[in-house]
Structure formats: C-alpha cells, structure tokens
Motif scaffolding. Structure first.
Motif, PDB file in Angstrom:
ATOM      1  N   GLN A 114       0.828  -1.270  -0.098  1.00 27.85           N
ATOM      2  CA  GLN A 114       0.473   0.079  -0.295  1.00 27.85           C
ATOM      3  C   GLN A 114       0.729   1.179  -0.113  1.00 27.85           C
ATOM      4  N   SER A 115       2.100   1.485   0.025  1.00 28.43           N
ATOM      5  CA  SER A 115       3.157   2.038   0.271  1.00 28.43           C
ATOM      6  C   SER A 115       3.615   2.779  -1.315  1.00 28.43           C
ATOM      7  N   VAL A 116       3.055   1.555  -2.208  1.00 26.04           N
ATOM      8  CA  VAL A 116       3.275   1.611  -3.943  1.00 26.04           C
ATOM      9  C   VAL A 116       1.970   2.548  -4.260  1.00 26.04           C
ATOM     10  N   ASN A 117       1.461   1.092  -3.903  1.00 23.71           N
ATOM     11  CA  ASN A 117       0.247   0.893  -4.407  1.00 23.71           C
ATOM     12  C   ASN A 117      -1.642   1.429  -3.734  1.00 23.71           C
ATOM     13  N   SER A 118      -1.844   2.615  -4.270  1.00 25.95           N
ATOM     14  CA  SER A 118      -3.232   2.619  -3.159  1.00 25.95           C
ATOM     15  C   SER A 118      -4.493   2.187  -3.230  1.00 25.95           C
ATOM     16  N   LEU A 119      -4.898   1.790  -2.752  1.00 28.51           N
ATOM     17  CA  LEU A 119      -6.165   0.581  -1.992  1.00 28.51           C
ATOM     18  C   LEU A 119      -7.179   1.269  -3.801  1.00 28.51           C
ATOM     19  N   GLN A 120      -7.334   2.173  -4.720  1.00 30.12           N
ATOM     20  CA  GLN A 120      -7.883   2.257  -6.013  1.00 30.12           C
ATOM     21  C   GLN A 120      -7.536   1.623  -7.249  1.00 30.12           C
ATOM     22  N   GLU A 121      -6.280   1.385  -6.941  1.00 36.00           N
ATOM     23  CA  GLU A 121      -4.740   1.103  -7.932  1.00 36.00           C
ATOM     24  C   GLU A 121      -5.019  -0.660  -7.723  1.00 36.00           C
ATOM     25  N   ILE A 122      -4.948  -1.265  -6.403  1.00 28.99           N
ATOM     26  CA  ILE A 122      -5.218  -2.552  -5.886  1.00 28.99           C
ATOM     27  C   ILE A 122      -7.205  -3.338  -6.741  1.00 28.99           C
ATOM     28  N   ASP A 123      -7.777  -2.120  -6.333  1.00 26.66           N
ATOM     29  CA  ASP A 123      -9.238  -2.668  -6.280  1.00 26.66           C
ATOM     30  C   ASP A 123      -9.328  -2.707  -8.058  1.00 26.66           C
ATOM     31  N   ASP A 124      -8.790  -1.915  -9.158  1.00 33.97           N
ATOM     32  CA  ASP A 124      -8.285  -1.533 -10.507  1.00 33.97           C
ATOM     33  C   ASP A 124      -8.476  -2.329 -10.929  1.00 33.97           C
ATOM     34  N   GLY A 125      -6.392  -2.701 -10.403  1.00 32.79           N
ATOM     35  CA  GLY A 125      -5.850  -3.548 -10.857  1.00 32.79           C
ATOM     36  C   GLY A 125      -6.248  -5.812 -10.819  1.00 32.79           C
ATOM     37  N   VAL A 126      -7.180  -5.961  -9.676  1.00 34.37           N
ATOM     38  CA  VAL A 126      -7.852  -6.897  -9.296  1.00 34.37           C
ATOM     39  C   VAL A 126      -9.125  -6.333 -10.152  1.00 34.37           C
ATOM     40  N   TYR A 127      -9.757  -6.352 -10.904  1.00 33.33           N
ATOM     41  CA  TYR A 127     -10.846  -6.553 -11.580  1.00 33.33           C
ATOM     42  C   TYR A 127     -10.566  -6.459 -13.002  1.00 33.33           C
ATOM     43  N   HIS A 128      -9.510  -5.338 -13.265  1.00 31.11           N
ATOM     44  CA  HIS A 128      -9.079  -6.317 -14.753  1.00 31.11           C
ATOM     45  C   HIS A 128      -8.200  -7.285 -15.413  1.00 31.11           C
ATOM     46  N   LEU A 129      -7.880  -8.134 -14.231  1.00 29.07           N
ATOM     47  CA  LEU A 129      -7.225  -8.745 -14.094  1.00 29.07           C
ATOM     48  C   LEU A 129      -8.199 -10.397 -14.268  1.00 29.07           C
ATOM     49  N   LEU A 130      -9.069 -10.275 -13.427  1.00 26.68           N
ATOM     50  CA  LEU A 130     -10.513 -11.216 -14.008  1.00 26.68           C
ATOM     51  C   LEU A 130     -11.040 -10.686 -15.068  1.00 26.68           C
ATOM     52  N   GLN A 131     -11.565  -9.565 -15.419  1.00 31.10           N
ATOM     53  CA  GLN A 131     -11.291  -9.051 -17.269  1.00 31.10           C
ATOM     54  C   GLN A 131     -10.870 -10.029 -18.454  1.00 31.10           C
ATOM     55  N   TRP A 132      -9.657 -10.280 -17.782  1.00 30.48           N
ATOM     56  CA  TRP A 132      -8.639 -10.612 -18.765  1.00 30.48           C
ATOM     57  C   TRP A 132      -8.406 -11.604 -18.621  1.00 30.48           C
ATOM     58  N   LEU A 133      -8.428 -12.687 -17.903  1.00 33.91           N
ATOM     59  CA  LEU A 133      -8.526 -13.685 -17.611  1.00 33.91           C
ATOM     60  C   LEU A 133      -9.655 -14.715 -17.958  1.00 33.91           C
ATOM     61  N   TYR A 134     -10.996 -13.989 -17.601  1.00 34.44           N
ATOM     62  CA  TYR A 134     -11.952 -14.867 -17.966  1.00 34.44           C
ATOM     63  C   TYR A 134     -12.946 -14.449 -18.974  1.00 34.44           C
ATOM     64  N   ARG A 135     -12.460 -13.574 -19.853  1.00 29.07           N
ATOM     65  CA  ARG A 135     -12.594 -13.425 -21.052  1.00 29.07           C
ATOM     66  C   ARG A 135     -13.785 -14.703 -21.820  1.00 29.07           C
ATOM     67  N   PRO A 136     -14.338 -14.385 -22.946  1.00 26.03           N
ATOM     68  CA  PRO A 136     -15.396 -15.600 -23.753  1.00 26.03           C
ATOM     69  C   PRO A 136     -13.567 -16.193 -24.885  1.00 26.03           C
ATOM     70  N   GLU A 137     -12.901 -15.406 -24.904  1.00 23.33           N
ATOM     71  CA  GLU A 137     -12.270 -15.895 -26.110  1.00 23.33           C
ATOM     72  C   GLU A 137     -11.042 -16.083 -25.961  1.00 23.33           C
ATOM     73  N   ALA A 138     -10.907 -16.273 -24.753  1.00 22.30           N
ATOM     74  CA  ALA A 138      -9.436 -16.947 -24.183  1.00 22.30           C
ATOM     75  C   ALA A 138      -9.663 -17.658 -24.618  1.00 22.30           C
ATOM     76  N   LYS A 139      -7.787 -18.429 -25.314  1.00 20.87           N
ATOM     77  CA  LYS A 139      -7.779 -20.055 -25.858  1.00 20.87           C
ATOM     78  C   LYS A 139      -7.324 -20.973 -24.047  1.00 20.87           C
TER      79      LYS A 139
END
Length: 424
Positions: A114-139
């Motif tokens: 948290q001294s490097v990344n804000s809570l908002q950055e952590i929230d955004d990062g986790v959200y976009h990771l899941l969006q990427w991993l769970y995208r329907p077109e992924a092989k």
C-alpha cells in the motif's frame, strides 16, 4: 463477540489437456514451433485494462512463493497444488468487508504494497485481471465460481454486495445455516457444478451460527499447443525418493521447447506451451536437489530463467497424472501475518455494519489432470518433421515443480509440487 463466522472455501480445479495440431500452423520462420513469450504492452492491452493490473502484478508471484514456503513444511513428501489466483481473489473479497488493521493485514499478507499502490489501484488491478482471465475468447479457459452464501438474518451492506458482484463477479445466495445438512448440500452442489463434477463433498459440516460462507472456484481448461502422442505413452519408474519407486504412465514427445539448465540450482526448466497465452513451466531438480531448488525460488530466479531459456529440441517425458490436494490456508496465512481476521479483534464491519464477525475456516481443495488427450480431436493423426539426430532427453521421473502461468497477465494460475503422480 458472539460466535458469528465467515467461512472461506476455495475449490481450485485445473484440467490440463492437449490438442491436435493446429490446421495450417507452420510455427516460426525455421518451420519449427516457437513457444509464446511475454508480450509487450499493446493498444488492445491498454483497452483491456491490463496496464492497471501490471502495476500490481509482482505481488502475485511474491504471494505464490511465500504461500508455498508456508505450506510445504506441513506436507513433507506429499503433493502440493494450489491456485494463487483463487486464494488472492477469495481473500480480496474478505478485504472488501474489512477495515482498519484487519484490511491492512490481509492486503499485506497477499503481498499488496500500500506504500506503492493505492487501494483504488489495487481494486482496479484485480478487476482488470479477472476481466482478462475470464474473457470468453481466451484459449486458456478459466471459468469463475465465486459466491457469498449468507444467512437471512445477516443483511450484507449494499456497497459490499455491489463490489462483490462488480469486481469479483460473485453470486450472493441466501442460505439457512440452522439447517446445516441442507446448507452443506447447497454449497457442495454449487462447487460441484462450478467444477464440472470434479470436486464433490468439499464441505463436511458447518456451524449453525455461521453468518456467511464465501466460496471461490477456479476451473481451467488448457490445450497443449503440441500434443503428446498417446501411442508413445509407456510405463516407467518414477523415483519418489531413494527408497520408493512407483510405476507411472510416462508421456513422450520429441520436439522444440524453451529450456534452460540452471547450474547454480542444478535443475532443468522446460516451458510446455498451451494454445493462447499460457505455458506450463516445469522445473526438474536433479536427484537430491529438490529442497535446494524450493528454497532458491524467487522472482529474480524466474526472471533469470525467462531471459536465459533457449529454443532446443529435446525428448520430453512427462507423467500422466491426476491429483487431488487439500490445504488449510488459515494456518499458512496466519504465518504470513494475517492473524486479526481470524480472532475476536477482527473488523469485518463493512460486511454487515456490525463488528461481530470473523473468519473461522479457510481451506483450499484442488484437482489437476495432465494427459495426452482431452478433446474430440485427440485421435487425429499428427505428423511432425524433426532432424534424425538424437535429441537430449529430459525425463520427469523424479519429484518436480509445476507452474501454470498466464504470460500476458504475468500471473501464476496454479502452482504445484509433484512428489508422487499416483497419489490421489
């Protein structure tokens, strides 16, 4: 504090299979297949939000290794398998309902700085990771299964419900924990459905005073970029230790892989690619060197392997295996400094608006299946041309480590130690 509990269950499932030759695929300019490597940022990655995840990406590998170091002393001589993504996402959901020192401990235990990344950055990062991993077109097919089973008398705050659904795609399901048998059946049915019948009867019993049960499932299906020929699979010895040998079905393939021999740790590293952007990183310590390799793992070592590996033709022998494992992650997290959330001092008041809530249990069950076939096209004939000279052999006939790694997101999906391929 009254006995009002939050139970965290993680059911990790990994189905690893191979596929037929990709029609029309010619590999690299030399006519041989070339495994994928991490790709540089592109405009599409920017659009998918991956750049926000890359800000916190190093935390996933840090957590994976730290968690592994806490788990393996309790499993000496046994197989280990866990999903870092599953554990991180489950306790990130717990963190959404935590405040004060409780949330700080959870995020620190998950290696978020948290001294490097804000809570908002952590929230955004986790959200976009899941969006990427769970995208329907992924092989590499990852299918989520997150749920909050909640007793009727405990009303969750709407803000938490929104975050759970928006960030982690979590289902919110009412449950009657006073009727423990019915609640156990309900939760087990959810897990069995989300893991396509591979994990059954995960929950054995529940406290009738339970407030919420959090379930996180990870279902993964990957297809080898180049399959093993099942006709070449043979019985071979697997040397568990100096005293114990078991017979295993050993798959075989002569082909080109990114490989590296680490002289310092005395181990061979082989990348076996999947279709898409994933790879199975296989780490084979030489005889008697397993513990040295385990204790030598670090982010720097993985980076050294990545930049040092070369495309080489080898004769790869890999056991066909099916594993089930179970780990008490509560004890591992306590040793990582996540303590308060399991005590009467826990502040999970963001869940219900009241402080009388703590985590009582946290365990993780996983399933791994590695084999040659797995699709309706598995019987297709595969013809590959390789030089007639004899290639060096890399035979996984002794305990080894395995990392299923998504290369664009730069995140380990599964991490395991295979001590005995026949141990179920």
């Amino acid at each position: 504090m009254s006995n009002i509990y939050l139970c965290v269950l993680l059911a990790g499932l990994c189905v690893l299979a191979n596929c037929h030759h990709v029609p029309g695929h010619q590999g690299g300019h030399d006519g041989h297949e070339h495994p994928q490597e991490d790709q540089p940022p592109t405009e599409s990655h920017q659009e998918n939000g991956l750049l926000s995840y890359w800000k916190i990406a190093p935390s996933a590998l840090d957590f994976t290794l730290k968690f592994y170091y806490q788990v393996h002393p309790d499993t000496d001589g046994k197989n280990i398998l866990f999903s870092p993504v599953g554990i991180i996402n489950a306790f990130f959901l717990v963190a959404l309902g935590a405040k004060g020192n409780t949330v700080d401990q959870i995020l620190s235990g998950l290696c978020y700085n948290q001294s490097v990344n804000s809570l908002q950055e952590i929230d955004d990062g986790v959200y976009h990771l899941l969006q990427w991993l769970y995208r329907p077109e992924a092989k590499l097919k990852l299918r989520p299964g997150s749920a909050l089973f909640t007793a009727d008398k405990f009303q969750l705050q709407q803000e938490i419900l929104n975050k759970a659904q928006d960030l982690l795609h979590a289902d919110v399901i009412p449950a009657d924990f006073k009727n423990t048998e019915e609640a156990v059946t309900q939760i087990n049915s959810y897990i069995e459905s989300k893991t396509h019948g591979k994990l059954v009867d995960v929950v054995k019993g529940l406290d009738p005073e339970m407030a919420t049960v959090l379930v996180n499932c990870v279902f993964v299906t990957g297809y080898w970029e180049k399959r093993f020929n099942h006709e070449l699979t043979r019985k071979m010895d697997f040397f568990i230790n100096n005293e114990t040998t078991v017979q295993v079905d050993m798959m075989y393939r002569d082909g080109y892989y990114l490989t590296y021999h680490d002289d310092e740790l005395d181990c061979d590293v082989v990348n076996v690619p999947y279709k898409g952007n994933a790879t199975a990183l296989l780490i084979l310590p030489q005889k008697g060197k397993l513990h040295e390799v385990e204790h030598g793992l670090s982010g720097e070592v993985f980076l050294k392997w990545k930049v040092s590996q070369k495309l080489q033709r080898i004769q790869l022998s890999l056991p066909r295996l099916t594993l089930y494992t179970s780990h008490d992650i509560k004890e591992a997290l306590i040793r990582l400094g996540v303590t308060e959330v399991f005590t009467d001092q826990a502040d999970l008041s963001a869940f219900t608006g009241h402080p009388n809530l703590k985590v009582s249990k946290a365990f993780h069950k996983a399933y791994l299946n590695i084999h040659e076939n797995g699709t309706e096209d598995a019987a297709a004939t595969v013809i590959e041309t390789v030089p007639t000279t004899l290639a060096p052999a890399v035979i996984f006939d002794k305990p080894f480590l395995l990392v299923l790694y998504e290369q664009i997101a730069r995140v380990p999906i599964f991490f395991g130690r295979i001590m005995n391929p026949n141990e179920h």
